[in-house]
Design a protein around this motif. Structure first.
Motif, PDB file in Angstrom:
ATOM      1  N   ALA A 115      -4.047  -1.168  -7.860  1.00 31.16           N
ATOM      2  CA  ALA A 115      -3.592   0.121  -8.384  1.00 31.16           C
ATOM      3  C   ALA A 115      -3.256   1.078  -7.250  1.00 31.16           C
ATOM      4  CB  ALA A 115      -4.668   0.727  -9.285  1.00 31.16           C
ATOM      5  N   SER A 116      -2.134   1.762  -7.379  1.00 27.61           N
ATOM      6  CA  SER A 116      -1.694   2.732  -6.378  1.00 27.61           C
ATOM      7  C   SER A 116      -0.683   3.672  -7.025  1.00 27.61           C
ATOM      8  CB  SER A 116      -1.050   2.014  -5.189  1.00 27.61           C
ATOM      9  OG  SER A 116      -0.556   2.945  -4.241  1.00 27.61           O
ATOM     10  N   PRO A 117      -0.626   4.928  -6.584  1.00 26.91           N
ATOM     11  CA  PRO A 117       0.395   5.827  -7.135  1.00 26.91           C
ATOM     12  C   PRO A 117       1.802   5.505  -6.631  1.00 26.91           C
ATOM     13  CG  PRO A 117      -0.871   6.944  -5.431  1.00 26.91           C
ATOM     14  CD  PRO A 117      -1.555   5.638  -5.677  1.00 26.91           C
ATOM     15  N   ARG A 118       1.896   4.739  -5.526  1.00 27.21           N
ATOM     16  CA  ARG A 118       3.211   4.470  -4.936  1.00 27.21           C
ATOM     17  C   ARG A 118       3.188   3.106  -4.234  1.00 27.21           C
ATOM     18  NH1 ARG A 118       7.315   7.986  -3.479  1.00 27.21           N
ATOM     19  NH2 ARG A 118       5.958   9.719  -4.092  1.00 27.21           N
ATOM     20  N   TYR A 119       4.326   2.395  -4.329  1.00 28.38           N
ATOM     21  CA  TYR A 119       4.448   1.094  -3.685  1.00 28.38           C
ATOM     22  C   TYR A 119       5.762   1.009  -2.909  1.00 28.38           C
ATOM     23  CZ  TYR A 119       0.995  -0.374  -7.225  1.00 28.38           C
ATOM     24  OH  TYR A 119      -0.112  -0.479  -8.044  1.00 28.38           O
ATOM     25  N   LEU A 120       5.720   0.284  -1.797  1.00 28.38           N
ATOM     26  CA  LEU A 120       6.917  -0.162  -1.119  1.00 28.38           C
ATOM     27  C   LEU A 120       6.905  -1.684  -1.153  1.00 28.38           C
ATOM     28  CD1 LEU A 120       9.459   0.117   0.607  1.00 28.38           C
ATOM     29  CD2 LEU A 120       7.982   0.288   2.629  1.00 28.38           C
ATOM     30  N   PHE A 121       7.885  -2.264  -1.847  1.00 31.71           N
ATOM     31  CA  PHE A 121       8.008  -3.707  -1.940  1.00 31.71           C
ATOM     32  C   PHE A 121       9.096  -4.167  -0.967  1.00 31.71           C
ATOM     33  CE2 PHE A 121       6.691  -2.492  -6.338  1.00 31.71           C
ATOM     34  CZ  PHE A 121       5.453  -3.123  -6.346  1.00 31.71           C
ATOM     35  N   THR A 190       7.782   6.412   8.145  1.00 30.44           N
ATOM     36  CA  THR A 190       6.866   7.495   7.769  1.00 30.44           C
ATOM     37  C   THR A 190       5.667   6.937   7.022  1.00 30.44           C
ATOM     38  OG1 THR A 190       8.760   8.985   7.543  1.00 30.44           O
ATOM     39  CG2 THR A 190       6.663   9.709   6.592  1.00 30.44           C
ATOM     40  N   PRO A 191       4.509   6.844   7.674  1.00 33.54           N
ATOM     41  CA  PRO A 191       3.315   6.335   6.986  1.00 33.54           C
ATOM     42  C   PRO A 191       2.901   7.255   5.842  1.00 33.54           C
ATOM     43  CG  PRO A 191       3.010   6.397   9.364  1.00 33.54           C
ATOM     44  CD  PRO A 191       4.248   7.164   9.074  1.00 33.54           C
ATOM     45  N   ARG A 192       2.398   6.647   4.775  1.00 31.45           N
ATOM     46  CA  ARG A 192       1.932   7.417   3.619  1.00 31.45           C
ATOM     47  C   ARG A 192       0.560   6.912   3.216  1.00 31.45           C
ATOM     48  NH1 ARG A 192       6.259  10.011   0.290  1.00 31.45           N
ATOM     49  NH2 ARG A 192       4.527  10.193  -1.157  1.00 31.45           N
ATOM     50  N   GLN A 193      -0.355   7.845   3.020  1.00 30.98           N
ATOM     51  CA  GLN A 193      -1.705   7.487   2.601  1.00 30.98           C
ATOM     52  C   GLN A 193      -1.743   6.976   1.165  1.00 30.98           C
ATOM     53  OE1 GLN A 193      -4.539   7.482   4.317  1.00 30.98           O
ATOM     54  NE2 GLN A 193      -3.894   8.454   6.224  1.00 30.98           N
ATOM     55  N   ASP A 194      -0.741   7.348   0.356  1.00 28.72           N
ATOM     56  CA  ASP A 194      -0.765   7.022  -1.074  1.00 28.72           C
ATOM     57  C   ASP A 194       0.058   5.780  -1.410  1.00 28.72           C
ATOM     58  OD1 ASP A 194       1.770   8.000  -0.611  1.00 28.72           O
ATOM     59  OD2 ASP A 194       1.841   9.268  -2.388  1.00 28.72           O
ATOM     60  N   HIS A 212       5.187  -3.376  12.469  1.00 26.07           N
ATOM     61  CA  HIS A 212       5.533  -1.988  12.169  1.00 26.07           C
ATOM     62  C   HIS A 212       4.354  -1.259  11.527  1.00 26.07           C
ATOM     63  CE1 HIS A 212       9.725  -3.114  12.920  1.00 26.07           C
ATOM     64  NE2 HIS A 212      10.013  -1.828  12.902  1.00 26.07           N
ATOM     65  N   CYS A 213       3.681  -1.909  10.580  1.00 25.63           N
ATOM     66  CA  CYS A 213       2.564  -1.244   9.904  1.00 25.63           C
ATOM     67  C   CYS A 213       1.381  -1.020  10.834  1.00 25.63           C
ATOM     68  CB  CYS A 213       2.130  -2.054   8.684  1.00 25.63           C
ATOM     69  SG  CYS A 213       3.259  -1.938   7.278  1.00 25.63           S
ATOM     70  N   PRO A 218      -1.891   3.527   7.812  1.00 22.98           N
ATOM     71  CA  PRO A 218      -3.348   3.425   7.672  1.00 22.98           C
ATOM     72  C   PRO A 218      -3.775   1.973   7.516  1.00 22.98           C
ATOM     73  CG  PRO A 218      -2.444   5.099   6.188  1.00 22.98           C
ATOM     74  CD  PRO A 218      -1.281   4.360   6.747  1.00 22.98           C
ATOM     75  N   PRO A 219      -4.952   1.617   8.005  1.00 22.21           N
ATOM     76  CA  PRO A 219      -5.438   0.241   7.838  1.00 22.21           C
ATOM     77  C   PRO A 219      -5.566  -0.114   6.358  1.00 22.21           C
ATOM     78  CG  PRO A 219      -6.770   1.440   9.444  1.00 22.21           C
ATOM     79  CD  PRO A 219      -5.885   2.456   8.774  1.00 22.21           C
ATOM     80  N   GLY A 220      -5.266  -1.340   6.040  1.00 22.28           N
ATOM     81  CA  GLY A 220      -5.484  -1.830   4.683  1.00 22.28           C
ATOM     82  C   GLY A 220      -4.384  -1.572   3.690  1.00 22.28           C
ATOM     83  N   VAL A 221      -3.250  -0.995   4.119  1.00 19.86           N
ATOM     84  CA  VAL A 221      -2.191  -0.704   3.139  1.00 19.86           C
ATOM     85  C   VAL A 221      -1.252  -1.895   2.940  1.00 19.86           C
ATOM     86  CG1 VAL A 221      -2.234   1.738   3.737  1.00 19.86           C
ATOM     87  CG2 VAL A 221      -0.539   0.249   4.817  1.00 19.86           C
ATOM     88  N   LEU A 222      -1.239  -2.861   3.847  1.00 17.04           N
ATOM     89  CA  LEU A 222      -0.270  -3.947   3.802  1.00 17.04           C
ATOM     90  C   LEU A 222      -0.861  -5.166   3.099  1.00 17.04           C
ATOM     91  CD1 LEU A 222       2.427  -5.250   4.609  1.00 17.04           C
ATOM     92  CD2 LEU A 222       1.389  -5.823   6.822  1.00 17.04           C
ATOM     93  N   ARG A 223      -0.073  -5.728   2.189  1.00 10.72           N
ATOM     94  CA  ARG A 223      -0.429  -6.959   1.493  1.00 10.72           C
ATOM     95  C   ARG A 223       0.699  -7.965   1.714  1.00 10.72           C
ATOM     96  NH1 ARG A 223      -3.834  -3.701   1.259  1.00 10.72           N
ATOM     97  NH2 ARG A 223      -5.146  -3.051  -0.489  1.00 10.72           N
ATOM     98  N   LEU A 224       0.347  -9.172   2.178  1.00  6.30           N
ATOM     99  CA  LEU A 224       1.342 -10.185   2.492  1.00  6.30           C
ATOM    100  C   LEU A 224       1.069 -11.466   1.719  1.00  6.30           C
ATOM    101  CD1 LEU A 224       1.383  -9.985   6.408  1.00  6.30           C
ATOM    102  CD2 LEU A 224       2.996  -8.886   4.856  1.00  6.30           C
ATOM    103  N   GLU A 225       2.126 -12.205   1.413  1.00 13.39           N
ATOM    104  CA  GLU A 225       1.971 -13.588   0.953  1.00 13.39           C
ATOM    105  C   GLU A 225       2.873 -14.470   1.793  1.00 13.39           C
ATOM    106  OE1 GLU A 225       1.024 -15.750  -3.032  1.00 13.39           O
ATOM    107  OE2 GLU A 225       3.115 -15.099  -3.111  1.00 13.39           O
ATOM    108  N   ARG A 226       2.277 -15.523   2.348  1.00  8.78           N
ATOM    109  CA  ARG A 226       2.998 -16.438   3.234  1.00  8.78           C
ATOM    110  C   ARG A 226       3.332 -17.732   2.514  1.00  8.78           C
ATOM    111  NH1 ARG A 226       0.371 -13.468   7.431  1.00  8.78           N
ATOM    112  NH2 ARG A 226       1.848 -13.325   9.188  1.00  8.78           N
ATOM    113  N   PHE A 227       4.493 -18.304   2.876  1.00  7.47           N
ATOM    114  CA  PHE A 227       4.872 -19.625   2.399  1.00  7.47           C
ATOM    115  C   PHE A 227       4.406 -20.710   3.360  1.00  7.47           C
ATOM    116  CE2 PHE A 227       8.758 -17.249   0.657  1.00  7.47           C
ATOM    117  CZ  PHE A 227       8.108 -16.974  -0.529  1.00  7.47           C
ATOM    118  N   ALA A 228       4.118 -20.343   4.583  1.00  4.78           N
ATOM    119  CA  ALA A 228       3.697 -21.288   5.612  1.00  4.78           C
ATOM    120  C   ALA A 228       2.549 -20.650   6.384  1.00  4.78           C
ATOM    121  CB  ALA A 228       4.851 -21.618   6.552  1.00  4.78           C
ATOM    122  N   PRO A 229       1.688 -21.443   7.013  1.00  2.71           N
ATOM    123  CA  PRO A 229       0.554 -20.870   7.726  1.00  2.71           C
ATOM    124  C   PRO A 229       0.981 -20.007   8.896  1.00  2.71           C
ATOM    125  CG  PRO A 229       0.742 -23.219   8.168  1.00  2.71           C
ATOM    126  CD  PRO A 229       1.693 -22.917   7.071  1.00  2.71           C
TER     127      PRO A 229
END
Length: 326
Positions: A115-121, A190-194, A212-213, A218-229
């Motif tokens: 859950a978040s008020p804003r997302y960058l995909f 432009t980093p965003r806390q939200d 870049h992040c 802020p730490p913990g804002v990035l979520r990644l999914e990899r296709f390869a290790p």
């Protein structure tokens, strides 16, 4: 339907499903619609989940679910033909037909939408597939969001017309032959806390987004999914260690040239596995005692520090003895 229990993690299911429809989405990309042959509703899933397609002996591949989680009459996956791959995508493209039965295992989610008020995909190529249901959920939640979607050429970018028709200017399509690489300097300037940042695509894109992040976000804002290790970097020589399997009453020795998974299998203890390279999450196992040398491409730094779970296909012990919930 067969319920399958992976020790230490949630129950999964194995289903023999029917390919109800097979259609071309873009150049080199097809979509499979999978349904239960008896018409039964399929298990629930959440955006970011994937399933295993069991295509033959030793041929198991993971694909993100890209349909509507509320529609339990079908699952959909999109598959890119990879000429330099290991044969899974070629099998799907060349051998699966409408009416074919295929064994499917899952669903499993190591890339959940929080859950978040804003997302960058940010999506690259076939990495758009787990992002599709995330965008729909963000819409239902009333969150603000923006999608930057890159591909080699417009013709190779699946779902491009669907996305622009549904969401307009919130979707930025960036074919590389027309626009160059995704403009991460602008997207992440432009980093965003939200804001949470979700990214899926080829390794070059993931590394660039991580870099870049790490500079200002802020730490913990990035979520990644990899296709390869991910490249773990240089590691010292492995050492032999012991693993106690608490529920089986077995202790195994893991030499430097064997994985925990291999040692457990050789001891006759059943455990589900698939990719064997630390990317799919199938072999996740609860750690009851001991320190882990995490070598997977799934756990966040905080999850690794907790040392309460590990992926036994690649991770090892950082101590003489581990105790696992197996």
């Amino acid at each position: 339907m067969t319920t399958v229990i992976t020790p230490g993690v949630a129950a999964e299911v194995e289903l023999d499903l029917t390919v109800a429809r097979k259609e071309a989405l873009a150049e080199g990309v097809i979509r499979l619609t999978l349904t239960h042959p008896g018409g039964s509703p399929l298990p629930e899933w959440t955006p970011g989940a994937h399933v295993d397609l069991c295509l033959g002996p030793g041929l198991v591949r993971q694909y993100s679910l890209c349909s509507d989680p509320a529609d339990r009459s079908r699952w959909q996956v999109a598959v890119l033909r990879e000429p330099e791959g290991r044969g899974g995508s070629a099998h799907v493209h060349d051998h699966l037909r409408e009416g074919t039965r295929v064994r499917v295992r899952g669903p499993r989610n190591r890339f959940p939408l929080e859950a978040s008020p804003r997302y960058l995909f940010i999506a690259g190529g076939i990495g758009i597939t787990p992002i599709l249901p995330m965008i729909a959920q963000a819409e239902r939640q009333g969150a603000a969001w923006h999608l930057a979607y890159g591909g080699r050429r417009r013709a190779t970018m699946a779902f491009r017309e669907q996305l622009r028709a549904a969401y307009g200017e919130r979707v930025a399509l960036r074919p590389q032959d027309e626009c160059g690489l995704l403009g991460l300097n602008g997207l992440l300037a432009t980093p965003r806390q939200d804001t949470l940042v979700y990214c899926c695509g080829p390794e070059g894109l993931l590394k660039a987004v991580e870099q870049h992040c790490s500079l200002a976000w802020p730490p913990g804002v990035l979520r990644l999914e990899r296709f390869a290790p991910a490249d773990p970097g240089p590691r010292g020589p492995g050492e032999t260690f012991e693993v106690e399997l608490a529920r089986s009453g077995v202790t195994v020795s893991v030499p430097p040239d064997r994985s925990v998974l291999q040692a457990v299998e050789e001891a006759g203890v059943p455990v589900l596995s698939s990719c064997r390279e630390g990317t799919c999450g199938t072999c996740e196992t609860a750690v009851l005692d001991g320190a882990v040398d995490h070598r997977d491409s799934l756990l966040t730094p905080d999850e690794q520090a907790a040392d309460d779970t590990m992926f036994i296909c690649v991770s090892r012990a950082a101590c003489p003895r581990l105790v696992l919930d197996l």
